[in-house]
Design an enzyme around this catalytic site. Structure first.
Site, PDB file in Angstrom:
ATOM      1  N   ARG A   1      41.015  -4.718   6.205  1.00 45.10           N
ATOM      2  CA  ARG A   1      42.034  -5.448   5.428  1.00 45.10           C
ATOM      3  C   ARG A   1      43.067  -4.469   4.876  1.00 45.10           C
ATOM      4  O   ARG A   1      44.246  -4.780   4.760  1.00 45.10           O
ATOM      5  CB  ARG A   1      41.372  -6.195   4.278  1.00 45.10           C
TER       6      ARG A   1
ATOM      7  N   ASP B   1      33.571 -15.070  -0.679  1.00 47.05           N
ATOM      8  CA  ASP B   1      32.456 -14.172  -0.369  1.00 47.05           C
ATOM      9  C   ASP B   1      31.130 -14.755  -0.882  1.00 47.05           C
ATOM     10  O   ASP B   1      30.083 -14.602  -0.237  1.00 47.05           O
ATOM     11  CB  ASP B   1      32.708 -12.782  -0.974  1.00 47.05           C
TER      12      ASP B   1
ATOM     13  N   ARG C   1      29.966 -17.356   1.529  1.00 45.34           N
ATOM     14  CA  ARG C   1      29.358 -16.713   2.710  1.00 45.34           C
ATOM     15  C   ARG C   1      27.969 -16.164   2.361  1.00 45.34           C
ATOM     16  O   ARG C   1      27.064 -16.191   3.193  1.00 45.34           O
ATOM     17  CB  ARG C   1      30.272 -15.586   3.214  1.00 45.34           C
TER      18      ARG C   1
ATOM     19  N   HIS D   1      37.038  -7.145  -2.490  1.00 45.94           N
ATOM     20  CA  HIS D   1      37.069  -8.007  -1.298  1.00 45.94           C
ATOM     21  C   HIS D   1      37.363  -7.113  -0.088  1.00 45.94           C
ATOM     22  O   HIS D   1      38.453  -7.114   0.470  1.00 45.94           O
ATOM     23  CB  HIS D   1      38.135  -9.090  -1.465  1.00 45.94           C
TER      24      HIS D   1
END
Ligand SMILES: NC(=O)C1=CN([C@@H]2O[C@H](COP(=O)(O)OP(=O)(O)OC[C@H]3O[C@@H](n4cnc5c(N)ncnc54)[C@H](O)[C@@H]3O)[C@@H](O)[C@H]2O)C=CC1
Ligand SMILES: O=C([O-])CC(=O)C(=O)O
Length: 308
Positions: free
Chosen positions: A88, A148, A151, A175
């Site tokens: 990212r 998150d 998940r 993140h």
């Protein structure tokens, strides 16, 4: 309640769709830079209204921010997503300029707006919005922890062979593929610590798969995910719109909390009508504290690449 979503791509459109489907907002304005794209997505979504039974009005505009005036909440999803093999953090070069420009336009037209930052690298983009928008810190919320944690619950349910509604858990810190901190010590199945049910091997599997959740999907899809990100944003917007005071892990500007300052990182917070109502201080184990500090160090290095 008027909500603006900037970026009518995969995440922005999914987010607008989930918000509309939950029927708690009067209006959603989609903004994109690509000519006609937001207008097209808005029209397509509006043509699902009679089928899906919602009354939210969705409109689109190519860069005309006067249409966003008076927004209570704005979601920034504009920018490029990663491709397989990328981190990212590699998106900072392009996305920082986009996020800064978009923030300026949003605040000019809606000075009291609450901004939810989605574009990656999200913790750094949230920090950038703090440094450039002039908004108070309760009005800038980075979205990462909600996704998150979803998940994490997915992986916990898989390992426990349990329905997802049986499990609860939270992910804090950064993140990023390496800086996420799934709080296994606090995860439960119907109030019972999951550590009572899972072998060490399974616990490690859950933690590692949660951390690379975004990368796993990026590899499968060729671009990053959008359904769960859109749903996660819609939960945050609803918490604000309906003043739910839900506890959601979000990337927030820290001022001494969790031992960090002048950085945005994922921490549990009460989200309500004022945006961030309160950062919740929970007790971490010594190992968790060390991992949180390590994540902060890495995010601080990425923040160092920003030019204001
Ligand atoms: N924080 C999180 O948990 C998540 C973050 N993301 C991030 O969200 C961002 C968007 O991802 P996708 O929707 O998949 O990408 P996408 O490429 O499908 O959509 C991005 C949209 O932004 C638009 N855009 C670019 N510059 C703009 C500008 N200056 N003004 C308005 N619109 C502009 C593009 O035209 C495009 O339609 C990425 O940076 C991605 O990494 C994605 C998923 C989860
Ligand atoms: O993985 C990515 O690049 C997009 C994202 O942040 C996620 O899905 O968690």
């Amino acid at each position: 309640m008027k909500v603006t979503v900037v970026g009518a791509g995969a995440v922005g459109a999914s987010c607008a769709e989930y918000i509309a489907m939950k029927n708690f907002c009067s209006e959603v304005v989609l903004v994109d830079i690509k000519e006609g794209f937001a207008e097209g997505k808005a029209m397509d979504l509006m043509q699902t209204a009679s089928l899906n039974g919602f009354d939210t009005k969705i409109t689109g505009t190519t860069g005309d921010y006067s249409k966003t005036a008076g927004s209570h909440v704005a979601v920034i999803t504009s920018g490029i997503p990663r491709k397989p093999g990328m981190t990212r953090e590699e998106l900072i070069g392009i996305n920082a300029g986009i996020v800064k420009d978009v923030t300026e336009n949003l605040v000019k037209n809606s000075p009291d707006v609450i901004i939810i930052v989605v574009s990656n690298p999200m913790d750094t983009m949230a920090y950038l919005v703090h440094k450039t928008s002039g908004l108070p810190k309760n009005k800038i919320i980075g979205m990462g922890g909600a996704l998150d944690s979803a998940r994490f619950k997915y992986r916990l349910a898989e390992a426990l062979e349990a329905p997802i509604s049986d499990v609860d858990g939270m992910v804090i810190a950064a993140h990023s593929d390496t800086g996420m901190l799934p709080l296994l010590s606090k995860a439960t199945r119907n109030g019972v610590p999951v550590t009572e049910f899972l072998s060490t091997e399974k616990q490690n599997y859950v933690i590692e798969e949660t951390k690379v959740g975004g990368a796993t999907l990026t590899k499968l899809l060729g671009t990053s995910a959008w359904y769960a990100p859109g749903a996660a944003v819609s939960v945050m917007v609803q918490a604000i719109a309906c003043d739910q005071k839900k506890m959601i892990p979000c990337s927030l500007m820290l001022d001494g909390e969790y031992g960090e300052s002048d950085i945005c990182l994922g921490v549990p917070a009460i989200i309500g009508a004022n945006g961030v109502e309160k950062i919740v201080d929970i007790t971490l184990t010594e190992e968790e504290k060390a991992k949180f500090a390590e994540a902060a160090k890495a995010v601080r290095e990425v923040n160092g690449d920003l030019k204001f």
